[in-house]
Structure formats: structure tokens, C-alpha cells
Design a protein around this motif. Structure first.
Motif, mmCIF file in Angstrom:
data_model
loop_
_atom_site.group_PDB
_atom_site.id
_atom_site.type_symbol
_atom_site.label_atom_id
_atom_site.label_comp_id
_atom_site.label_asym_id
_atom_site.label_seq_id
_atom_site.Cartn_x
_atom_site.Cartn_y
_atom_site.Cartn_z
ATOM 1 N N THR A 1 -7.646 -0.940 -5.195
ATOM 2 C CA THR A 1 -7.608 0.516 -5.210
ATOM 3 C C THR A 1 -8.169 1.059 -3.906
ATOM 4 O O THR A 1 -9.224 0.622 -3.442
ATOM 5 C CB THR A 1 -8.430 1.073 -6.383
ATOM 6 O OG1 THR A 1 -7.900 0.559 -7.611
ATOM 7 C CG2 THR A 1 -8.363 2.587 -6.417
ATOM 8 N N LEU A 2 -7.453 1.999 -3.312
ATOM 9 C CA LEU A 2 -7.935 2.720 -2.136
ATOM 10 C C LEU A 2 -8.076 4.192 -2.499
ATOM 11 O O LEU A 2 -7.132 4.811 -2.989
ATOM 12 C CB LEU A 2 -6.968 2.573 -0.966
ATOM 13 C CG LEU A 2 -7.332 3.424 0.260
ATOM 14 C CD1 LEU A 2 -8.546 2.852 0.974
ATOM 15 C CD2 LEU A 2 -6.159 3.557 1.226
ATOM 16 N N THR A 3 -9.246 4.740 -2.246
ATOM 17 C CA THR A 3 -9.492 6.163 -2.453
ATOM 18 C C THR A 3 -9.855 6.786 -1.113
ATOM 19 O O THR A 3 -10.829 6.368 -0.479
ATOM 20 C CB THR A 3 -10.629 6.387 -3.456
ATOM 21 O OG1 THR A 3 -10.299 5.747 -4.703
ATOM 22 C CG2 THR A 3 -10.848 7.869 -3.700
ATOM 23 N N THR B 1 -0.911 5.071 2.824
ATOM 24 C CA THR B 1 -1.707 6.079 2.124
ATOM 25 C C THR B 1 -2.913 6.484 2.955
ATOM 26 O O THR B 1 -3.232 7.675 3.073
ATOM 27 C CB THR B 1 -2.169 5.519 0.765
ATOM 28 O OG1 THR B 1 -1.025 5.178 -0.018
ATOM 29 C CG2 THR B 1 -2.993 6.551 0.012
ATOM 30 N N THR C 1 -3.453 2.767 -6.447
ATOM 31 C CA THR C 1 -3.851 1.553 -7.159
ATOM 32 C C THR C 1 -2.672 0.590 -7.201
ATOM 33 O O THR C 1 -1.582 0.965 -7.651
ATOM 34 C CB THR C 1 -4.317 1.852 -8.584
ATOM 35 O OG1 THR C 1 -5.430 2.766 -8.527
ATOM 36 C CG2 THR C 1 -4.747 0.588 -9.305
ATOM 37 N N THR D 1 -12.386 4.258 0.702
ATOM 38 C CA THR D 1 -13.088 3.309 -0.164
ATOM 39 C C THR D 1 -12.076 2.328 -0.732
ATOM 40 O O THR D 1 -11.217 2.705 -1.534
ATOM 41 C CB THR D 1 -13.819 4.030 -1.305
ATOM 42 O OG1 THR D 1 -14.715 5.002 -0.748
ATOM 43 C CG2 THR D 1 -14.622 3.036 -2.138
ATOM 44 N N CYS E 1 -5.757 8.685 -4.285
ATOM 45 C CA CYS E 1 -6.096 7.355 -4.828
ATOM 46 C C CYS E 1 -4.808 6.593 -5.104
ATOM 47 O O CYS E 1 -3.934 7.064 -5.830
ATOM 48 C CB CYS E 1 -6.917 7.483 -6.100
ATOM 49 S SG CYS E 1 -7.398 5.910 -6.835
ATOM 50 N N LEU F 1 -0.056 6.365 -7.637
ATOM 51 C CA LEU F 1 -0.796 7.210 -6.702
ATOM 52 C C LEU F 1 -1.030 8.561 -7.344
ATOM 53 O O LEU F 1 -0.116 9.136 -7.944
ATOM 54 C CB LEU F 1 -0.029 7.364 -5.388
ATOM 55 C CG LEU F 1 -0.734 8.200 -4.304
ATOM 56 C CD1 LEU F 1 -0.584 7.551 -2.935
ATOM 57 C CD2 LEU F 1 -0.170 9.628 -4.261
ATOM 58 N N HIS F 2 -2.242 9.060 -7.255
ATOM 59 C CA HIS F 2 -2.525 10.399 -7.757
ATOM 60 C C HIS F 2 -3.503 11.101 -6.823
ATOM 61 O O HIS F 2 -4.280 10.449 -6.106
ATOM 62 C CB HIS F 2 -3.084 10.356 -9.184
ATOM 63 C CG HIS F 2 -4.468 9.800 -9.274
ATOM 64 N ND1 HIS F 2 -4.727 8.442 -9.397
ATOM 65 C CD2 HIS F 2 -5.683 10.420 -9.255
ATOM 66 C CE1 HIS F 2 -6.027 8.242 -9.453
ATOM 67 N NE2 HIS F 2 -6.639 9.425 -9.362
ATOM 68 N N THR F 3 -3.446 12.434 -6.839
ATOM 69 C CA THR F 3 -4.303 13.264 -6.010
ATOM 70 C C THR F 3 -5.033 14.259 -6.892
ATOM 71 O O THR F 3 -4.524 14.675 -7.940
ATOM 72 C CB THR F 3 -3.483 14.006 -4.949
ATOM 73 O OG1 THR F 3 -2.510 14.841 -5.613
ATOM 74 C CG2 THR F 3 -2.749 13.016 -4.051
ATOM 75 N N SER G 1 -10.934 10.273 0.676
ATOM 76 C CA SER G 1 -11.511 11.575 0.301
ATOM 77 C C SER G 1 -12.028 12.281 1.542
ATOM 78 O O SER G 1 -12.523 11.649 2.477
ATOM 79 C CB SER G 1 -12.635 11.386 -0.715
ATOM 80 O OG SER G 1 -13.664 10.568 -0.189
ATOM 81 N N GLN H 1 -9.057 14.198 -2.852
ATOM 82 C CA GLN H 1 -9.001 12.759 -3.020
ATOM 83 C C GLN H 1 -7.567 12.308 -3.219
ATOM 84 O O GLN H 1 -6.807 12.937 -3.963
ATOM 85 C CB GLN H 1 -9.847 12.301 -4.220
ATOM 86 C CG GLN H 1 -11.331 12.462 -4.032
ATOM 87 C CD GLN H 1 -12.128 11.872 -5.186
ATOM 88 O OE1 GLN H 1 -11.545 11.477 -6.215
ATOM 89 N NE2 GLN H 1 -13.446 11.798 -5.041
#
Length: 394
Positions: free
Chosen positions: A338-340, A309, A391, A329, A389, A377-379, A342, A387
Motif C-alpha cells: 500500500t502506498l499513501t 500514483t 493498494t 508512506t 491511497c 485506488l481511493h482518495t 498525503s 490523501q
């Protein structure tokens, strides 16, 4: 050796059942002593019997409340042993001496050998002194002393059983950990073998293909007919795009090999390499990594899903938002990781020289990876910031 041997069972119903049994035992001792001859009271031996009975009962009740508290347990068993030993000499026709035997048994099973022996000796001295003072029978006293000694011996036997059970549990845990380590080593060996096969076959093939495509592109560009024939011009464009795809595939293959071989490296270290790794070039965006929470090792599939990701987010930023920095992050919580990723969006009119590269299935593949790892996973776009993300359950 610890002062108190840890209990093998911690279930609430079991503990309450033991407390009820202890209270029932105290009630039996109390009524037996009260109704024995001579009885407790204010005449003759009555006051001494009442005092010994009170000390024994107080120690017994304190014992019930002294779970896993060594000092309080020692005091309670000492009081129970002294009171029970005194009752054995003052009221030989009651079962008060059983309290001293029980105290010796519990002390031997729960306390250090020195402490348990001291408690048994104290009970024996109390029995001997009261028997001599009241002029009791020697045979009865000796029988009661044997009973206290038997309680002490049974306690030591119980202690040995507890220690063997704990050793068996420790050995079982060590065996389980050894099996896990062996399985992990086998998995790592297999991953290394797969990485070697990918490198030797696919990477070499893609490298050779890329060289051939570059040669074909150079020949088409050098040919005068290319500028005159539109079909050759289109062919030159196709060869160029094929070369880009081959180089991208070669880069992804190298990443896959690297990820397969780096299973022992923690995720923050792998993510940090996106900013400082050898694949950084002039088109790659600046990457900043932030980590929150306690870092822990994830399952290989989860680690790869998060790493992919981040790699896809950096690649997409280079394609669709060139020049914009990427912030990764990584947050560790008790239940999830969780990885975000951005990055600010570029202006619509900004040039995107790499925008047409790729097949357009990156995010779809990432969702499938996250789903296989049990995550999501969502954007979204938040305040003109793109972003991504992912999880993963802990």
C-alpha cells in the motif's frame, strides 16, 4: 548426507494411514509370538520371550511416534531390531524376526548408512546369541540372518529411490527457476526495446514540437499586432498552453522511459528519486518517503501503478497545494503493498500558477492502472490533508 531423509509426502491422511498399518503390523507380530511354541509366559523360555517381545513392542511404538526425529528414531529402531533378533532365536516358529528385518529396512532408508548397518548387526548378534544359548538350529539362524540382510538391502534400494526422486524434484525446480529467469529477461529486453522506441520517436517529436511552440510564442509576443488584435492575443495564450502540454508530455515520456528501463530497481529506490531526482525544481514540493515492512519485488505492472500514483500525487500537490510537502508512506504486508500519498491543503485564496495545467484525467488513469494490477485506488480528505491511497495485492 542428512541424518534423516525428508519424507516425500506430508499429507495428513497418508501419514495416518501409515501409522494404522504399523499398528496392524505390531498386532500381528504380538499375536504370532504369543501363540507360537514355545509361548511367552513364566516357564522355560517364557520370561526371555516376554522380555524380548516387550522390548520389540516398545521400540515399534516409539518408531510410530518418532517421525522426523533422528535420535528418537535411531533408539526406536535399535530396540525393535534387538527385540526382533532375540525373538528370532528364542521363538523361531513365530514371525518375530520380521521386526528385525523391518527395523533394518527402515533404518537403511531413513538413517545414515553407518547407523543402519550398526542396527542390522545388532539384530544379527541378538539372533545369533539367543540361537546359540537355546540350542536352536543353525539353518534357521542363517535363514533369518539372510532375511535381516535382505531388509537392509531393500532399505538401501529405497534410499536410492528417495534420493533420485529428490534430485528430480530439485532439477525440476531449477528448470522452473531458469525458465522464469529467461522469461523475465525476455520481458526486460522487450521493455528496453519499447523504451528505446518511445525515446527515439515520441520524446524527440515532443521536444521538437516544444521548440517550435516556443518559437511561435516568441514571434507572437514580439509582434506589435498581438497587443492590438484580441484574436492574436488568444492565439498567444493557446500557443502558451500548448507549449505547457508539450513540456508536460515530454516529462511524462521521460518518466515512462525511465520506468521501463528501471524494472530491476526496487520500488522504494524509485520513489526516493522523486525527492532527489533531476526533475525537482523550484515549483516541486518537498517529498518525504517512509517505508514499513519487508521490502520485496513486485510485478512490473504493480510497480508502475504505484510509481505513477506517487508521481501524480507530487504533481497534483505542485498544482493545487503549492508549497505544501508531500509524504509518501509505503507499507509492505503479507498480502498487500500500500502506498499513501498525503499533503496538507492550501488556503482557498492561495495562488495556484499551475492549477490550470493538465487535462484533468490523472486520477482516472491511476484507478485504471491499479485495477489492471488487481488493486484499488481511493482518495479522501482527512483533517485538512489530501490523501491518495493505492493498494496492490502481494
Amino acid at each position: 548426507m542428512p541424518a534423516v531423509v525428508p519424507a516425500l509426502r506430508d499429507r495428513s491422511a497418508y501419514l495416518w494411514g501409515i501409522r494404522v498399518m504399523r499398528l496392524a503390523g505390531l498386532a500381528a507380530l504380538f499375536f504370532s509370538t504369543v501363540h507360537a511354541r514355545p509361548p511367552a509366559g513364566w516357564h522355560g523360555r517364557g520370561p526371555a520371550i516376554s522380555c524380548a517381545l516387550g522390548v520389540m513392542a516398545a521400540g515399534w511404538l516409539l518408531w510410530i511416534a518418532a517421525e522426523h526425529r533422528p535420535r528418537l528414531l535411531t533408539v526406536s529402531l535399535a530396540a525393535t531390531a534387538l527385540g526382533g533378533g532375540a525373538l528370532g532365536g528364542l521363538s523361531p516358529h513365530s514371525v518375530g524376526i520380521a521386526a528385525a528385518a523391518v527395523a533394518a529396512l527402515v533404518a537403511a532408508a531413513a538413517l545414515t548408512p553407518e547407523t543402519s548397518i550398526a542396527i542390522a548387526v545388532a539384530a544379527s548378534l541378538a539372533l545369533a546369541v539367543t540361537t546359540i544359548v537355546v540350542g536352536g538350529g543353525t539353518a534357521v539362524m542363517l535363514g533369518y540372518l539372510v532375511l535381516v540382510g535382505a531388509g537392509l538391502g531393500m532399505g538401501f534400494i529405497r534410499l536410492g529411490q528417495i534420493q533420485r526422486a529428490e534430485q528430480a524434484e530439485a532439477l525440476l525446480e531449477q528448470t522452473r527457476r531458469a525458465q522464469q529467469a529467461e522469461a523475465q529477461a525476455a520481458v526486460l529486453h522487450e521493455r528496453t526495446r519499447i523504451a528505446r522506441e518511445i525515446h527515439d520517436i515520441l520524446a524527440h517529436s515532443l521536444g521538437a514540437l516544444s521548440m517550435q511552440l516556443e518559437a511561435a510564442q516568441a514571434l507572437l509576443q514580439a509582434s506589435p499586432a498581438t497587443g492590438e488584435d484580441p484574436a492574436l492575443g488568444k492565439a498567444l495564450g493557446c500557443v502558451g498552453r500548448a507549449g505547457d502540454l508539450a513540456r508536460t508530455g515530454l516529462t511524462e515520456t521521460r518518466r515512462a522511459v525511465h520506468a521501463l528501463r528501471e524494472d530491476s530497481v526496487l520500488l522504494p529506490e524509485l520513489l526516493a528519486r522523486l525527492a532527489t531526482g533531476p526533475e525537482q525544481d523550484d515549483t516541486a514540493p518537498a517529498v518525504r518517503l517512509q517505508v514499513a515492512g519487508t521490502v520485496r519485488r513486485l510485478e512490473p505492472d504493480a510497480t508502475l501503478a504505484v510509481l505513477r500514483t506517487a508521481q501524480e500525487a507530487v504533481t497534483n500537490a505542485a498544482k493545487h497545494a503549492p508549497g505544501q510537502p508531500v509524504t509518501l508512506t509505503l507499507v509492505y504486508t503479507e498480502d498487500h503493498t500500500t502506498l499513501t500519498a498525503s499533503n496538507p491543503l492550501s488556503d482557498a485564496a492561495a495562488p495556484r500558477p499551475l492549477g490550470a495545467s493538465g487535462a484533468g484525467y490523472g486520477l482516472t488513469g491511476l484507478r485504471e492502472r491499479a485495477l489492471l494490477a488487481g488493486g484499488t485506488l481511493h482518495t479522501e480528505v482527512v483533517d485538512n490533508t489530501w490523501q491518495v491511497c493505492v493498494t496492490i495485492p502481494a
